[in-house]
Design an enzyme around this catalytic site. Structure first.
Site, PDB file in Angstrom:
ATOM      1  N   ARG A 184       7.963  -4.439  -5.557  1.00  0.00           N
ATOM      2  CA  ARG A 184       7.553  -3.046  -5.813  1.00  0.00           C
ATOM      3  C   ARG A 184       7.952  -2.178  -4.622  1.00  0.00           C
ATOM      4  NH1 ARG A 184       1.459  -1.333  -7.777  1.00  0.00           N
ATOM      5  NH2 ARG A 184       1.413   0.181  -6.082  1.00  0.00           N
TER       6      ARG A 184
ATOM      7  N   ARG B 131       2.994  -9.908  -3.145  1.00  0.00           N
ATOM      8  CA  ARG B 131       3.562  -9.280  -4.340  1.00  0.00           C
ATOM      9  C   ARG B 131       4.970  -8.742  -4.051  1.00  0.00           C
ATOM     10  NH1 ARG B 131       0.274  -4.532  -7.173  1.00  0.00           N
ATOM     11  NH2 ARG B 131       0.922  -3.425  -5.286  1.00  0.00           N
TER      12      ARG B 131
ATOM     13  N   ARG C  15      -8.211  10.167  -6.904  1.00  0.00           N
ATOM     14  CA  ARG C  15      -8.162   9.595  -5.559  1.00  0.00           C
ATOM     15  C   ARG C  15      -8.176  10.646  -4.468  1.00  0.00           C
ATOM     16  NH1 ARG C  15      -3.861   5.429  -6.835  1.00  0.00           N
ATOM     17  NH2 ARG C  15      -3.388   4.953  -4.701  1.00  0.00           N
TER      18      ARG C  15
HETATM   19  P1  AP5 Z   1      -1.325   2.713  -7.629  1.00  0.00           P
HETATM   20  O1  AP5 Z   1      -0.450   2.058  -8.616  1.00  0.00           O
HETATM   21  O2  AP5 Z   1      -2.642   3.210  -8.066  1.00  0.00           O
HETATM   22  O3  AP5 Z   1      -1.380   1.728  -6.409  1.00  0.00           O
HETATM   23  P2  AP5 Z   1      -2.506   1.320  -5.339  1.00  0.00           P
HETATM   24  O4  AP5 Z   1      -3.756   2.094  -5.363  1.00  0.00           O
HETATM   25  O5  AP5 Z   1      -1.773   1.278  -4.045  1.00  0.00           O
HETATM   26  O6  AP5 Z   1      -2.934  -0.057  -5.859  1.00  0.00           O
HETATM   27  P3  AP5 Z   1      -2.128  -1.364  -6.171  1.00  0.00           P
HETATM   28  O7  AP5 Z   1      -1.532  -1.272  -7.535  1.00  0.00           O
HETATM   29  O8  AP5 Z   1      -1.203  -1.753  -5.059  1.00  0.00           O
HETATM   30  O9  AP5 Z   1      -3.316  -2.389  -6.086  1.00  0.00           O
HETATM   31  P4  AP5 Z   1      -4.525  -2.640  -7.071  1.00  0.00           P
HETATM   32  O10 AP5 Z   1      -5.817  -2.308  -6.408  1.00  0.00           O
HETATM   33  O11 AP5 Z   1      -4.266  -2.059  -8.431  1.00  0.00           O
HETATM   34  O12 AP5 Z   1      -4.451  -4.206  -7.140  1.00  0.00           O
HETATM   35  P5  AP5 Z   1      -3.618  -5.137  -8.148  1.00  0.00           P
HETATM   36  O13 AP5 Z   1      -4.482  -5.549  -9.257  1.00  0.00           O
HETATM   37  O14 AP5 Z   1      -2.307  -4.498  -8.429  1.00  0.00           O
HETATM   38  O15 AP5 Z   1      -0.567   3.966  -6.968  1.00  0.00           O
HETATM   39  C1  AP5 Z   1       0.751   3.846  -6.494  1.00  0.00           C
HETATM   40  C2  AP5 Z   1       1.215   5.190  -5.991  1.00  0.00           C
HETATM   41  O16 AP5 Z   1       1.256   6.122  -7.087  1.00  0.00           O
HETATM   42  C3  AP5 Z   1       0.338   5.880  -4.949  1.00  0.00           C
HETATM   43  O17 AP5 Z   1       0.609   5.419  -3.625  1.00  0.00           O
HETATM   44  C4  AP5 Z   1       0.722   7.344  -5.142  1.00  0.00           C
HETATM   45  O18 AP5 Z   1       1.973   7.632  -4.580  1.00  0.00           O
HETATM   46  C5  AP5 Z   1       0.856   7.431  -6.656  1.00  0.00           C
HETATM   47  N1  AP5 Z   1      -0.413   7.762  -7.325  1.00  0.00           N
HETATM   48  C6  AP5 Z   1      -1.083   7.003  -8.218  1.00  0.00           C
HETATM   49  N2  AP5 Z   1      -2.202   7.617  -8.616  1.00  0.00           N
HETATM   50  C7  AP5 Z   1      -2.248   8.785  -7.953  1.00  0.00           C
HETATM   51  C8  AP5 Z   1      -3.192   9.841  -7.928  1.00  0.00           C
HETATM   52  N3  AP5 Z   1      -4.319   9.830  -8.658  1.00  0.00           N
HETATM   53  N4  AP5 Z   1      -2.933  10.890  -7.117  1.00  0.00           N
HETATM   54  C9  AP5 Z   1      -1.811  10.962  -6.367  1.00  0.00           C
HETATM   55  N5  AP5 Z   1      -0.881   9.980  -6.343  1.00  0.00           N
HETATM   56  C10 AP5 Z   1      -1.098   8.896  -7.128  1.00  0.00           C
HETATM   57  O19 AP5 Z   1      -3.420  -6.422  -7.197  1.00  0.00           O
HETATM   58  C11 AP5 Z   1      -2.590  -6.369  -6.068  1.00  0.00           C
HETATM   59  C12 AP5 Z   1      -2.026  -7.792  -5.860  1.00  0.00           C
HETATM   60  O20 AP5 Z   1      -3.103  -8.673  -5.553  1.00  0.00           O
HETATM   61  C13 AP5 Z   1      -1.353  -8.365  -7.123  1.00  0.00           C
HETATM   62  O21 AP5 Z   1      -0.256  -9.156  -6.748  1.00  0.00           O
HETATM   63  C14 AP5 Z   1      -2.458  -9.230  -7.752  1.00  0.00           C
HETATM   64  O22 AP5 Z   1      -1.949 -10.281  -8.509  1.00  0.00           O
HETATM   65  C15 AP5 Z   1      -3.205  -9.715  -6.527  1.00  0.00           C
HETATM   66  N6  AP5 Z   1      -4.629  -9.940  -6.776  1.00  0.00           N
HETATM   67  C16 AP5 Z   1      -5.450  -9.209  -7.588  1.00  0.00           C
HETATM   68  N7  AP5 Z   1      -6.701  -9.711  -7.545  1.00  0.00           N
HETATM   69  C17 AP5 Z   1      -6.681 -10.763  -6.679  1.00  0.00           C
HETATM   70  C18 AP5 Z   1      -7.666 -11.658  -6.213  1.00  0.00           C
HETATM   71  N8  AP5 Z   1      -8.945 -11.587  -6.633  1.00  0.00           N
HETATM   72  N9  AP5 Z   1      -7.297 -12.606  -5.303  1.00  0.00           N
HETATM   73  C19 AP5 Z   1      -6.005 -12.681  -4.864  1.00  0.00           C
HETATM   74  N10 AP5 Z   1      -5.010 -11.861  -5.275  1.00  0.00           N
HETATM   75  C20 AP5 Z   1      -5.351 -10.890  -6.183  1.00  0.00           C
END
Ligand code: AP5
Length: 185
Positions: A132, A126, A90
């Site tokens: 979370r 969520r 990222r």
């Molecule tokens: P990470 O866990 O990767 O979080 P994020 O990128 O913020 O993504 P999310 O998990 O919030 O969302 P997602 O896109 O996976 O969607 P999801 O399926 O969960 O990272 C967290 C933290 O870790 C970072 O901020 C950083 O601090 C650290 N980190 C991680 N990787 C790193 C890296 N490479 N480098 C540095 N730091 C790092 O869905 C979200 C919600 O929406 C759920 O409730 C789901 O049920 C709902 N949903 C999903 N699809 C739909 C749909 N089609 N319609 C309606 N609702 C939906």
């Protein structure tokens, strides 16, 4: 040919949700740095203690720490014939580190596109359901800023072959769009 797929998209785009479906369909491991880091926090390991406050603030964990975790994970047997990366790389520095290892070079990038209002709604929903640590209005705003500044440059970095997929709609419909895009790539 081994499929080494990167699922890219802003916080709340559905990366984790879709990655689980794609990985089980293609029989490749789903490798999520967010899940690995949250597991370390939950287990109270040294790594977890190091990253907990950074994650809760919506900032990125240092490139060197994350690259080391992913290197170790990709060296495991189950990743030899392909994998699905969710949340890594990222930053451009992370992408360069991955590219340095030819064996691990990404073959396909899928970008999930969802508008900001929908992202915020999903994450606030969520927050009520799961609590979370980084799903609160202030941190969500910061995560979106960090994504824009640090991660969107990867779309140009991987300019060849980024598959843009509409991430809005029922989960199974988004999944079908992704599978169709992968099949045509
Ligand atoms: P990470 O866990 O990767 O979080 P994020 O990128 O913020 O993504 P999310 O998990 O919030 O969302 P997602 O896109 O996976 O969607 P999801 O399926 O969960 O990272 C967290 C933290 O870790 C970072 O901020 C950083 O601090 C650290 N980190 C991680 N990787 C790193 C890296 N490479 N480098 C540095 N730091 C790092 O869905 C979200 C919600 O929406 C759920 O409730 C789901 O049920 C709902 N949903 C999903 N699809 C739909 C749909 N089609 N319609 C309606 N609702 C939906």
């Amino acid at each position: 040919m081994a499929r080494r797929i990167l699922l890219l998209g802003p916080p709340g785009a559905g990366k984790g949700t879709q990655a689980a479906l794609i990985a089980s369909t293609l029989h490749v491991p789903h490798i999520s740095t967010g899940d690995m880091l949250r597991a370390a926090v939950a287990a109270g390991t040294d790594l977890g203690k190091q990253v907990e406050s950074v994650m809760a603030a919506g900032e990125l964990v240092s490139d060197s720490l994350v690259v080391a975790i992913v290197d170790e994970r990709l060296s495991q047997e189950d990743a030899r014939c392909g994998y699905l990366l969710d949340g890594f790389p990222r930053t451009v520095a992370q992408a360069e580190a991955l590219n340095d290892s030819v064996i691990n070079a990404i073959s396909t990038v899928v970008l999930l596109e969802v508008d900001t209002d929908e992202l915020v709604q999903r994450l606030l929903k969520r927050a009520e359901e799961e609590g979370r640590a980084d799903d609160n209005r202030e941190t969500i705003g910061r995560r979106l800023e960090v994504y824009e500044a640090e991660t969107t440059p990867l779309v140009d970095f991987y300019e060849v072959g980024v598959l843009h997929v509409d991430g809005v709609g029922p989960v199974n419909e988004v999944f079908l769009r992704i599978m169709l895009a992968l099949a045509n790539s």
